[in-house]
Design a protein around this motif. Structure first.
Motif, short mmCIF file in Angstrom:
data_model
loop_
_atom_site.label_atom_id
_atom_site.label_comp_id
_atom_site.label_asym_id
_atom_site.label_seq_id
_atom_site.Cartn_x
_atom_site.Cartn_y
_atom_site.Cartn_z
N ALA A 1 -9.54 -4.30 15.05
CA ALA A 1 -8.44 -3.42 14.17
C ALA A 1 -8.17 -2.31 13.98
O ALA A 1 -7.02 -1.91 14.64
CB ALA A 1 -8.11 -4.42 13.31
N GLU A 2 -8.87 -1.77 13.70
CA GLU A 2 -8.78 -0.12 13.39
C GLU A 2 -8.91 0.82 14.19
O GLU A 2 -8.10 1.87 14.20
CB GLU A 2 -10.19 0.04 12.01
N ARG A 3 -9.86 0.16 15.87
CA ARG A 3 -9.91 1.16 16.34
C ARG A 3 -8.35 1.21 16.78
O ARG A 3 -8.20 2.09 18.28
CB ARG A 3 -11.09 0.78 17.56
N LEU A 4 -7.64 -0.41 16.85
CA LEU A 4 -6.54 -0.59 17.80
C LEU A 4 -5.60 0.65 16.56
O LEU A 4 -3.88 0.71 17.36
CB LEU A 4 -6.28 -1.17 18.04
N GLY A 5 -5.85 1.36 15.90
CA GLY A 5 -4.94 1.78 14.86
C GLY A 5 -4.31 1.06 13.61
O GLY A 5 -2.84 1.32 13.52
N PHE A 6 -4.41 -0.23 13.72
CA PHE A 6 -3.85 -1.11 12.73
C PHE A 6 -4.29 -1.04 11.88
O PHE A 6 -4.49 -0.27 11.23
CB PHE A 6 -4.38 -2.61 13.29
N VAL A 7 -2.83 -0.39 10.33
CA VAL A 7 -3.28 -0.18 9.26
C VAL A 7 -3.83 -1.76 8.41
O VAL A 7 -2.82 -2.89 8.28
CB VAL A 7 -2.58 0.39 8.36
N ARG A 8 -4.49 -1.70 7.70
CA ARG A 8 -4.49 -2.70 6.64
C ARG A 8 -3.74 -2.31 5.83
O ARG A 8 -3.47 -1.43 4.94
CB ARG A 8 -6.42 -2.86 5.87
N GLU A 9 -2.70 -3.92 5.15
CA GLU A 9 -1.56 -3.62 4.56
C GLU A 9 -1.83 -4.23 3.37
O GLU A 9 -1.18 -4.57 2.37
CB GLU A 9 -0.66 -4.00 5.05
N GLY A 10 -2.46 -5.56 3.13
CA GLY A 10 -2.80 -6.14 1.81
C GLY A 10 -4.08 -7.16 2.08
O GLY A 10 -5.11 -7.43 3.34
N LEU A 11 -4.63 -7.55 0.83
CA LEU A 11 -5.36 -8.64 1.27
C LEU A 11 -5.08 -10.65 0.62
O LEU A 11 -4.02 -9.92 -0.53
CB LEU A 11 -6.58 -8.59 -0.40
#
Length: 185
Positions: free
Chosen positions: A149-159
């Motif tokens: 996810a992080e390599r593809l540029g996804f942003v962690r938005e929540g838990l």
């Protein structure tokens, strides 16, 4: 609404991304059977596809979902070997968003296959489906999926606390989002 069908895609790394067909059932069952215990940790529903009958039923449902424009699923091939799957679901054409998930057989992990395949499917989702947002969820302990996810540029938005019951234990999920404007081609 003009229904779009999933199409075959290919990455520069030689990964063929083929819309699923019932003809893949034997290969899918063998791949899942080989990794059933590993898949059961985070993807217990995928782990149930370890027989040809279960894989066939799943692929038949996927074909119906694709015909209705609700779910699109592809199988990933390196040379002639089925190595995994990518699924786009919860497609909301009005709000132009969907969710994405995937799995790989253990012998294919750590080679960039998931990242390259998801990159191609994401481009298709943004360009062909006209989506604006893709969501990816994974258990907070699933380090490989977090890395993809992080390599593809996804942003962690929540838990999402105790979002899923995996093998009798409630686990938290990270929610990641990727917007069309943030997508790196």
């Amino acid at each position: 609404m003009n229904l779009v069908k999933p199409v075959a895609l290919e990455t520069s790394a030689g990964i063929a991304i083929i819309p699923v067909t019932v003809g893949h059932a034997v290969m899918l069952a063998a791949l899942v059977c080989h990794d059933r215990d590993r898949l059961n940790v985070y993807l217990p529903m995928v782990a149930t596809l370890s027989t040809v009958e279960a894989a066939t039923a799943h692929l038949e449902r996927a074909a119906v979902g694709a015909d209705e424009g609700d779910v699109f699923e592809w199988h990933l091939f390196v040379k002639d070997s089925l190595c995994g799957s990518v699924r786009v679901r919860d497609i909301d054409h009005d709000d132009r968003k969907a969710s994405i998930g995937y799995f790989l057989g253990s012998q294919f992990t750590g080679k960039g296959i998931a990242t390259a395949a998801l990159q191609a499917v994401l481009a298709w989702c943004f360009d062909t489906l006209g989506l604006n947002r893709i969501e990816l969820r994974c258990a907070t302990s699933n380090a490989p999926s977090i890395g993809v996810a992080e390599r593809l540029g996804f942003v962690r938005e929540g838990l999402l606390r105790q979002d899923e019951c995996l093998n009798g234990v409630f686990v938290d999920h990270h929610v990641y989002g990727l917007l069309r404007t943030q997508f790196r081609r």
